[in-house]
Design a protein around this motif. Structure first.
Motif, PDB file in Angstrom:
ATOM      1  N   ARG A  22       0.828  -1.210   0.000  1.00 30.98           N
ATOM      2  CA  ARG A  22       0.000   0.000   0.000  1.00 30.98           C
ATOM      3  C   ARG A  22       0.858   1.254   0.000  1.00 30.98           C
ATOM      4  O   ARG A  22       0.589   2.218  -0.709  1.00 30.98           O
ATOM      5  CB  ARG A  22      -0.917   0.004   1.221  1.00 30.98           C
ATOM      6  CG  ARG A  22      -1.820   1.231   1.306  1.00 30.98           C
ATOM      7  CD  ARG A  22      -2.618   1.226   2.592  1.00 30.98           C
ATOM      8  NE  ARG A  22      -1.753   1.402   3.745  1.00 30.98           N
ATOM      9  CZ  ARG A  22      -1.374   2.592   4.189  1.00 30.98           C
ATOM     10  NH1 ARG A  22      -1.765   3.690   3.583  1.00 30.98           N
ATOM     11  NH2 ARG A  22      -0.594   2.687   5.242  1.00 30.98           N
ATOM     12  N   ASN A  28      -3.080   2.531  -6.077  1.00 32.42           N
ATOM     13  CA  ASN A  28      -3.803   1.274  -6.168  1.00 32.42           C
ATOM     14  C   ASN A  28      -4.324   0.789  -4.811  1.00 32.42           C
ATOM     15  O   ASN A  28      -4.559  -0.391  -4.630  1.00 32.42           O
ATOM     16  CB  ASN A  28      -2.888   0.190  -6.774  1.00 32.42           C
ATOM     17  CG  ASN A  28      -2.571   0.504  -8.228  1.00 32.42           C
ATOM     18  OD1 ASN A  28      -3.379   1.083  -8.937  1.00 32.42           O
ATOM     19  ND2 ASN A  28      -1.371   0.135  -8.655  1.00 32.42           N
ATOM     20  N   ARG A  30      -6.513  -0.459  -2.004  1.00 28.26           N
ATOM     21  CA  ARG A  30      -7.772  -1.178  -2.080  1.00 28.26           C
ATOM     22  C   ARG A  30      -8.639  -0.878  -0.860  1.00 28.26           C
ATOM     23  O   ARG A  30      -8.142  -0.597   0.216  1.00 28.26           O
ATOM     24  CB  ARG A  30      -7.511  -2.686  -2.150  1.00 28.26           C
ATOM     25  CG  ARG A  30      -6.742  -3.101  -3.385  1.00 28.26           C
ATOM     26  CD  ARG A  30      -6.607  -4.610  -3.441  1.00 28.26           C
ATOM     27  NE  ARG A  30      -5.714  -5.115  -2.411  1.00 28.26           N
ATOM     28  CZ  ARG A  30      -5.483  -6.423  -2.211  1.00 28.26           C
ATOM     29  NH1 ARG A  30      -6.108  -7.318  -2.939  1.00 28.26           N
ATOM     30  NH2 ARG A  30      -4.651  -6.810  -1.270  1.00 28.26           N
ATOM     31  N   GLN A  31      -9.954  -0.974  -1.046  1.00 26.65           N
ATOM     32  CA  GLN A  31     -10.855  -0.923   0.094  1.00 26.65           C
ATOM     33  C   GLN A  31     -10.724  -2.221   0.877  1.00 26.65           C
ATOM     34  O   GLN A  31     -10.554  -3.294   0.304  1.00 26.65           O
ATOM     35  CB  GLN A  31     -12.296  -0.734  -0.375  1.00 26.65           C
ATOM     36  CG  GLN A  31     -12.633   0.677  -0.790  1.00 26.65           C
ATOM     37  CD  GLN A  31     -14.135   0.884  -0.832  1.00 26.65           C
ATOM     38  OE1 GLN A  31     -14.871   0.056  -1.345  1.00 26.65           O
ATOM     39  NE2 GLN A  31     -14.582   2.005  -0.303  1.00 26.65           N
ATOM     40  N   TYR A  32     -10.832  -2.110   2.194  1.00 25.77           N
ATOM     41  CA  TYR A  32     -10.568  -3.244   3.078  1.00 25.77           C
ATOM     42  C   TYR A  32     -11.867  -3.662   3.760  1.00 25.77           C
ATOM     43  O   TYR A  32     -12.451  -2.907   4.526  1.00 25.77           O
ATOM     44  CB  TYR A  32      -9.512  -2.830   4.107  1.00 25.77           C
ATOM     45  CG  TYR A  32      -8.897  -3.942   4.915  1.00 25.77           C
ATOM     46  CD1 TYR A  32      -9.337  -5.259   4.802  1.00 25.77           C
ATOM     47  CD2 TYR A  32      -7.862  -3.676   5.799  1.00 25.77           C
ATOM     48  CE1 TYR A  32      -8.767  -6.272   5.544  1.00 25.77           C
ATOM     49  CE2 TYR A  32      -7.279  -4.685   6.546  1.00 25.77           C
ATOM     50  CZ  TYR A  32      -7.742  -5.971   6.415  1.00 25.77           C
ATOM     51  OH  TYR A  32      -7.182  -6.969   7.153  1.00 25.77           O
ATOM     52  N   THR A  58     -12.488  -7.596  -8.920  1.00 25.43           N
ATOM     53  CA  THR A  58     -12.998  -7.138  -7.619  1.00 25.43           C
ATOM     54  C   THR A  58     -11.925  -7.216  -6.541  1.00 25.43           C
ATOM     55  O   THR A  58     -11.760  -6.291  -5.738  1.00 25.43           O
ATOM     56  CB  THR A  58     -14.221  -7.966  -7.190  1.00 25.43           C
ATOM     57  OG1 THR A  58     -15.258  -7.820  -8.163  1.00 25.43           O
ATOM     58  CG2 THR A  58     -14.739  -7.499  -5.837  1.00 25.43           C
ATOM     59  N   LEU A  59     -11.182  -8.324  -6.519  1.00 19.26           N
ATOM     60  CA  LEU A  59     -10.166  -8.489  -5.478  1.00 19.26           C
ATOM     61  C   LEU A  59      -8.906  -7.685  -5.764  1.00 19.26           C
ATOM     62  O   LEU A  59      -7.998  -7.635  -4.927  1.00 19.26           O
ATOM     63  CB  LEU A  59      -9.823  -9.975  -5.311  1.00 19.26           C
ATOM     64  CG  LEU A  59     -10.983 -10.845  -4.820  1.00 19.26           C
ATOM     65  CD1 LEU A  59     -10.517 -12.281  -4.612  1.00 19.26           C
ATOM     66  CD2 LEU A  59     -11.587 -10.292  -3.536  1.00 19.26           C
ATOM     67  N   THR A  60      -8.854  -7.037  -6.923  1.00 15.28           N
ATOM     68  CA  THR A  60      -7.762  -6.104  -7.196  1.00 15.28           C
ATOM     69  C   THR A  60      -8.027  -4.771  -6.524  1.00 15.28           C
ATOM     70  O   THR A  60      -7.112  -4.108  -6.031  1.00 15.28           O
ATOM     71  CB  THR A  60      -7.610  -5.889  -8.720  1.00 15.28           C
ATOM     72  OG1 THR A  60      -7.370  -7.155  -9.350  1.00 15.28           O
ATOM     73  CG2 THR A  60      -6.462  -4.935  -9.026  1.00 15.28           C
ATOM     74  N   THR A  61      -9.307  -4.406  -6.468  1.00 11.66           N
ATOM     75  CA  THR A  61      -9.669  -3.107  -5.888  1.00 11.66           C
ATOM     76  C   THR A  61     -10.183  -3.211  -4.456  1.00 11.66           C
ATOM     77  O   THR A  61     -10.360  -2.195  -3.786  1.00 11.66           O
ATOM     78  CB  THR A  61     -10.754  -2.429  -6.749  1.00 11.66           C
ATOM     79  OG1 THR A  61     -11.877  -3.316  -6.870  1.00 11.66           O
ATOM     80  CG2 THR A  61     -10.219  -2.105  -8.138  1.00 11.66           C
ATOM     81  N   HIS A  62     -10.434  -4.455  -3.994  1.00 10.54           N
ATOM     82  CA  HIS A  62     -10.942  -4.662  -2.640  1.00 10.54           C
ATOM     83  C   HIS A  62     -10.224  -5.836  -1.991  1.00 10.54           C
ATOM     84  O   HIS A  62     -10.067  -6.887  -2.615  1.00 10.54           O
ATOM     85  CB  HIS A  62     -12.441  -4.963  -2.653  1.00 10.54           C
ATOM     86  CG  HIS A  62     -13.273  -3.883  -3.252  1.00 10.54           C
ATOM     87  ND1 HIS A  62     -13.438  -3.752  -4.615  1.00 10.54           N
ATOM     88  CD2 HIS A  62     -13.990  -2.866  -2.678  1.00 10.54           C
ATOM     89  CE1 HIS A  62     -14.227  -2.704  -4.860  1.00 10.54           C
ATOM     90  NE2 HIS A  62     -14.564  -2.162  -3.705  1.00 10.54           N
ATOM     91  N   GLN A  63      -9.778  -5.646  -0.772  1.00 12.53           N
ATOM     92  CA  GLN A  63      -9.254  -6.756   0.018  1.00 12.53           C
ATOM     93  C   GLN A  63     -10.357  -7.228   0.951  1.00 12.53           C
ATOM     94  O   GLN A  63     -10.936  -6.431   1.691  1.00 12.53           O
ATOM     95  CB  GLN A  63      -8.038  -6.357   0.848  1.00 12.53           C
ATOM     96  CG  GLN A  63      -7.487  -7.543   1.637  1.00 12.53           C
ATOM     97  CD  GLN A  63      -6.383  -7.151   2.584  1.00 12.53           C
ATOM     98  OE1 GLN A  63      -5.829  -6.055   2.464  1.00 12.53           O
ATOM     99  NE2 GLN A  63      -6.073  -8.016   3.520  1.00 12.53           N
ATOM    100  N   SER A 229     -15.475  -3.296  -9.601  1.00  8.85           N
ATOM    101  CA  SER A 229     -14.140  -3.861  -9.877  1.00  8.85           C
ATOM    102  C   SER A 229     -13.241  -2.817 -10.493  1.00  8.85           C
ATOM    103  O   SER A 229     -13.671  -1.723 -10.805  1.00  8.85           O
ATOM    104  CB  SER A 229     -14.273  -5.062 -10.805  1.00  8.85           C
ATOM    105  OG  SER A 229     -14.885  -4.674 -12.016  1.00  8.85           O
TER     106      SER A 229
END
Length: 229
Positions: A22, A28, A30-32, A58-63, A229
């Motif tokens: 991060r 880049n 990501r939302q957690y 989706t998992l690229t932009t959100h963890q 995403s």
């Protein structure tokens, strides 16, 4: 005293690596999402399966982190809040959305209702089920309004899957394959529609302990599958 979730060295290293990535590229970030479950295996296994099935990107932009605790109601909420604070302190990143997942089971109305109300007061997502998480599984096949206990769910799940998986099929509570099985032989869209119909039946009622059957798992599912995403 409540038992705290312990983190292995590997888990600590994972959070550290996430934080370092991060810091290297804030563009880049990501939302957690943190999902804390009552069950140590059943619910986490289901949501891990769902994660793998989310739209590409989706998992690229959100963890999405899923934790099973073996806790329930009020103690689960306490642990989820401690876990969120620990993660934010250790990884120096914000938990954008916290959800907890738990069942009514045999817990008192006071504990069950109190935990749900605390979630509402704290802005924490609450995917509760009355009486058990397996209600969400059954709603993939049918809509029904008759209250029942946990023991009945097992046979009903087996009855609905034996036609596809054979008469030898037995439901195993901690199976890692239930998301995939339900996605293939049931319908996630039907489950969401049926769960919403049940929730609407109890709209305005704040005695959640008396709402059997009912589940708010659909609210968490919809939030995850509709992530950009």
């Amino acid at each position: 005293m409540a038992r705290k979730v312990k983190f292995s060295d590997a888990k600590r290293e994972k959070f550290s690596r996430i934080d370092q990535r991060r810091k290297r590229d804030t563009r880049n970030m990501r939302q957690y999402f943190l999902i804390v479950c009552e069950g140590a295996e059943t619910e986490p296994n289901y949501f891990e399966g769902l994660k793998d099935d989310l739209p590409k990107g989706t998992l690229t932009t959100h963890q999405i982190e899923v934790q099973g605790t073996g806790r329930n109601t009020q103690s689960l909420l306490d642990e989820a809040m401690r876990l969120r604070a620990w993660m934010q302190k250790y990884s120096t990143r914000k938990v954008d959305r916290l959800w907890i997942v738990f069942d009514k089971d045999s817990f008192t109305a006071q504990d069950f209702n109190g935990a749900i109300q605390r979630c509402h007061n704290e802005g924490i997502g609450c995917a509760w089920s009355n009486e058990a998480f397996e209600l969400w599984y059954l709603l993939h096949f049918d809509y029904f309004e008759n209250g029942m206990g946990r023991d009945v769910y097992k046979k009903m799940i087996e009855d609905r899957l034996k036609s596809s998986l054979g008469n030898s099929f037995r439901y195993r509570k901690n199976s890692p394959n239930m998301y995939a099985i339900l996605r293939k032989f049931g319908s996630l869209e039907v489950a969401i529609r049926n769960a919403k119909r049940l929730a609407k039946k109890y709209e305005g009622d704040r005695d959640y302990s008396s709402q059997n059957p009912c589940t708010m798992v659909f609210a968490l599912i919809e939030e995850l599958i509709n992530l950009d995403s």
